[in-house]
Design a protein around this motif. Structure first.
Motif, PDB file in Angstrom:
ATOM      1  N   PRO A 140       0.827  -1.381  -0.277  1.00  0.00           N
ATOM      2  CA  PRO A 140       0.153   0.107  -0.198  1.00  0.00           C
ATOM      3  C   PRO A 140       1.010   1.451  -0.016  1.00  0.00           C
ATOM      4  O   PRO A 140       1.685   1.872   1.050  1.00  0.00           O
ATOM      5  CB  PRO A 140      -0.845  -0.298   1.362  1.00  0.00           C
ATOM      6  N   ALA A 141       0.608   2.536  -0.590  1.00  0.00           N
ATOM      7  CA  ALA A 141       1.057   3.205  -0.910  1.00  0.00           C
ATOM      8  C   ALA A 141       1.740   4.179   1.014  1.00  0.00           C
ATOM      9  O   ALA A 141       2.191   4.969   1.132  1.00  0.00           O
ATOM     10  CB  ALA A 141       0.437   4.928  -1.159  1.00  0.00           C
ATOM     11  N   TRP A 142       0.908   3.574   1.124  1.00  0.00           N
ATOM     12  CA  TRP A 142       0.227   4.198   2.909  1.00  0.00           C
ATOM     13  C   TRP A 142       2.000   3.819   3.497  1.00  0.00           C
ATOM     14  O   TRP A 142       2.194   4.121   4.706  1.00  0.00           O
ATOM     15  CB  TRP A 142      -0.525   4.891   3.918  1.00  0.00           C
ATOM     16  N   VAL A 143       2.305   2.619   3.322  1.00  0.00           N
ATOM     17  CA  VAL A 143       2.985   1.996   3.611  1.00  0.00           C
ATOM     18  C   VAL A 143       4.804   2.898   4.044  1.00  0.00           C
ATOM     19  O   VAL A 143       5.345   3.189   2.751  1.00  0.00           O
ATOM     20  CB  VAL A 143       3.284   0.508   3.968  1.00  0.00           C
ATOM     21  N   PRO A 144       5.100   2.654   5.014  1.00  0.00           N
ATOM     22  CA  PRO A 144       7.008   3.620   4.622  1.00  0.00           C
ATOM     23  C   PRO A 144       7.642   2.561   3.346  1.00  0.00           C
ATOM     24  O   PRO A 144       7.524   1.229   4.472  1.00  0.00           O
ATOM     25  CB  PRO A 144       7.368   3.576   6.212  1.00  0.00           C
ATOM     26  N   GLY A 145       8.305   3.284   2.541  1.00  0.00           N
ATOM     27  CA  GLY A 145       8.863   2.489   2.234  1.00  0.00           C
ATOM     28  C   GLY A 145      10.647   1.700   2.566  1.00  0.00           C
ATOM     29  O   GLY A 145      11.170   3.189   3.044  1.00  0.00           O
ATOM     30  N   LEU A 146      11.044   0.977   2.634  1.00  0.00           N
ATOM     31  CA  LEU A 146      12.270   0.499   2.711  1.00  0.00           C
ATOM     32  C   LEU A 146      13.493  -0.156   2.249  1.00  0.00           C
ATOM     33  O   LEU A 146      14.131  -0.662   1.739  1.00  0.00           O
ATOM     34  CB  LEU A 146      12.281  -0.818   3.172  1.00  0.00           C
ATOM     35  N   GLY A 147      13.158   0.981   0.722  1.00  0.00           N
ATOM     36  CA  GLY A 147      13.871   0.885  -0.322  1.00  0.00           C
ATOM     37  C   GLY A 147      12.848   0.350  -1.798  1.00  0.00           C
ATOM     38  O   GLY A 147      12.353   1.268  -1.534  1.00  0.00           O
ATOM     39  N   SER A 148      14.065   0.160  -3.010  1.00  0.00           N
ATOM     40  CA  SER A 148      12.879  -0.406  -4.585  1.00  0.00           C
ATOM     41  C   SER A 148      11.313  -1.070  -3.577  1.00  0.00           C
ATOM     42  O   SER A 148      11.050  -1.843  -2.340  1.00  0.00           O
ATOM     43  CB  SER A 148      13.374  -1.445  -4.648  1.00  0.00           C
ATOM     44  N   PRO A 149      10.599  -1.085  -4.556  1.00  0.00           N
ATOM     45  CA  PRO A 149       8.856  -1.628  -4.347  1.00  0.00           C
ATOM     46  C   PRO A 149       9.442  -3.573  -3.355  1.00  0.00           C
ATOM     47  O   PRO A 149       8.716  -4.053  -2.693  1.00  0.00           O
ATOM     48  CB  PRO A 149       8.494  -1.149  -5.331  1.00  0.00           C
ATOM     49  N   ALA A 150      10.420  -4.182  -4.246  1.00  0.00           N
ATOM     50  CA  ALA A 150      10.344  -5.587  -4.172  1.00  0.00           C
ATOM     51  C   ALA A 150      11.262  -5.294  -2.786  1.00  0.00           C
ATOM     52  O   ALA A 150      10.997  -6.433  -2.130  1.00  0.00           O
ATOM     53  CB  ALA A 150      11.390  -6.002  -5.111  1.00  0.00           C
ATOM     54  N   VAL A 151      12.382  -4.741  -2.530  1.00  0.00           N
ATOM     55  CA  VAL A 151      12.637  -4.610  -1.084  1.00  0.00           C
ATOM     56  C   VAL A 151      11.830  -4.250   0.192  1.00  0.00           C
ATOM     57  O   VAL A 151      12.166  -5.580   1.284  1.00  0.00           O
ATOM     58  CB  VAL A 151      14.078  -4.080  -1.535  1.00  0.00           C
TER      59      VAL A 151
ATOM     60  N   ALA B  54      24.745  -7.205  -4.792  1.00  0.00           N
ATOM     61  CA  ALA B  54      24.242  -5.518  -5.202  1.00  0.00           C
ATOM     62  C   ALA B  54      24.009  -5.093  -6.250  1.00  0.00           C
ATOM     63  O   ALA B  54      24.389  -5.694  -7.243  1.00  0.00           O
ATOM     64  CB  ALA B  54      26.048  -4.760  -5.275  1.00  0.00           C
ATOM     65  N   GLY B  55      23.670  -3.927  -6.600  1.00  0.00           N
ATOM     66  CA  GLY B  55      22.522  -3.852  -7.609  1.00  0.00           C
ATOM     67  C   GLY B  55      21.745  -2.466  -7.167  1.00  0.00           C
ATOM     68  O   GLY B  55      21.606  -2.688  -6.312  1.00  0.00           O
ATOM     69  N   PRO B  56      20.819  -2.142  -7.456  1.00  0.00           N
ATOM     70  CA  PRO B  56      19.941  -1.730  -8.150  1.00  0.00           C
ATOM     71  C   PRO B  56      18.708  -2.443  -7.057  1.00  0.00           C
ATOM     72  O   PRO B  56      17.709  -1.521  -6.373  1.00  0.00           O
ATOM     73  CB  PRO B  56      18.677  -1.836  -9.016  1.00  0.00           C
ATOM     74  N   GLY B  57      18.911  -3.439  -7.146  1.00  0.00           N
ATOM     75  CA  GLY B  57      17.381  -4.647  -6.641  1.00  0.00           C
ATOM     76  C   GLY B  57      17.902  -4.702  -5.146  1.00  0.00           C
ATOM     77  O   GLY B  57      17.391  -5.652  -4.420  1.00  0.00           O
ATOM     78  N   ALA B  58      19.455  -4.298  -4.684  1.00  0.00           N
ATOM     79  CA  ALA B  58      19.524  -4.431  -3.629  1.00  0.00           C
ATOM     80  C   ALA B  58      19.146  -4.504  -2.360  1.00  0.00           C
ATOM     81  O   ALA B  58      18.591  -3.573  -1.754  1.00  0.00           O
ATOM     82  CB  ALA B  58      20.988  -4.263  -3.384  1.00  0.00           C
ATOM     83  N   PRO B  59      19.141  -5.477  -0.789  1.00  0.00           N
ATOM     84  CA  PRO B  59      18.635  -4.700   0.125  1.00  0.00           C
ATOM     85  C   PRO B  59      18.820  -3.505   0.836  1.00  0.00           C
ATOM     86  O   PRO B  59      20.593  -3.384   0.456  1.00  0.00           O
ATOM     87  CB  PRO B  59      18.685  -6.013   1.006  1.00  0.00           C
TER      88      PRO B  59
END
Length: 347
Positions: free
Chosen positions: A35-46, A275-280
């Protein structure tokens, strides 16, 4: 009649809840959408992976607490101590039956029963240990807690218990390491999936899943078996007459230390090699720790508590010459019917 039904039904309900807590969060967040209201922790997948780990931890805590409460309540209502093996059999049979029915339903509805019989069998075995197995040990831990004697008990000193804290750390570390072997192998591979020199099981996905399931099965068996053995050994070596808060605290501390000793290097390796764009990110990495703590350190501690109960109940049985009192007879009447029921399982 209500008691036998309750004794059989509650573990089955807990098993269904355990299955839901393990599979619903990954399914809900499978596509990396939160959900959009959830704080992000990086990329959407992460972010999705981090919240999935937190949801798994909360669900597991709730189920384990329910299992401990189930055993505690049962022991408070009747003398389970001398008939704990029968009670354990009833709880496991009910949970395994619920699990197997669920697995059968999934296989029938998805039509995937014949895709890989070996993987299906391995996954089912893993689930039988990870769900009803862990719940049964947790219920036995609840019985042990409820059966604590109030007077005249001997509590070993912290110094006496130090070797058992170290042993709990080893058990937990080994359990987590075994569970992590497949993930480390896949990251270490030059290609996709596990290294080519390892035995393959059909497609890349099937091979990876096979190693993941085998690692989880080995890790769970190490945690449960090692924990129970440690509890039995503690009673026999220290002369501990009943479970004590000091023993639980020392064991839990050792288990947590053993987990961290393995979790930190494994996590560091997985992160640096990804390491990379989707890295944790750091927050997403931290979010995986609660689930690791619950699924290893907490389970190992509960297994150790259950092991203390096994040693004490066996000693009581030997001292009593196998005689049963009125409460024991009431347990026999309650548990004989459920025991004759057949059982099975899931993950």
């Amino acid at each position: 009649m209500r008691r036998p039904v309750r004794t059989l039904l509650l573990p089955a309900v807990l098993t269904v809840l355990a299955i839901a807590s393990q599979f619903l969060p990954p399914i809900a967040l499978a596509r990396g959408s939160v959900p959009a209201w959830v704080p992000g922790l990086g990329s959407p997948a992460v972010t999705a992976a981090a919240y999935r780990e937190m949801a798994l931890a909360l669900g597991t805590i709730a189920v384990l607490a329910g299992a401990v409460a189930l055993g505690y309540r049962e022991a408070r209502h009747r003398a389970v101590g001398r008939t704990y093996l029968r009670y354990v059999g009833v709880v496991y049979a009910a949970g395994a039956t619920a699990l197997l029915l669920t697995v059968a339903g999934v296989l029938v509805t998805t039509g995937s029963a014949g895709s890989s019989p070996f993987l299906t069998l391995l996954t089912t075995a893993t689930l039988l240990v990870a769900v009803p197995g862990v719940l049964t040990i947790s219920a036995l831990a609840g019985v042990t807690i409820a059966s604590v004697r109030e007077g005249g008990r001997r509590t070993p000193s912290a110094r006496d218990l130090l070797p058992f804290a170290l042993a709990a750390g080893v058990v937990t570390g080994v359990g987590y390491a075994l569970d992590s072997v497949a993930r480390v192998a896949m990251v270490a591979s030059d290609g996709v999936g596990v290294p080519a020199w390892l035995p393959q099981f059909g497609t890349i996905g099937t091979t990876a899943t096979t190693y993941l399931q085998a690692g989880q099965l080995a890790g769970d068996l190490a945690l449960l078996g090692g924990g129970i053995g440690l509890g039995v050994l503690a009673v026999r070596r220290t002369g501990m007459t009943a479970l004590s808060r000091r023993f639980v605290a020392v064991t839990a501390t050792g288990a947590l230390g053993g987990l961290l000793a393995v979790w930190l290097p494994v996590t560091w390796y997985l992160v640096t090699e990804n390491a990379g764009p989707g890295a944790p990110t750091v927050p997403s990495i931290a979010a995986t720790l609660p689930n690791a703590v619950v699924s290893t350190a907490v389970v190992a501690t509960l297994a150790t508590v259950a092991g203390v109960g096994v040693a004490r109940f066996d000693a009581d049985e030997s001292d009593g010459g196998g005689s049963a009192d009125r409460d024991d007879r009431s347990v026999d009447a309650v548990t004989e019917t459920p025991i004759s029921e057949r059982s099975i399982r899931d993950h």
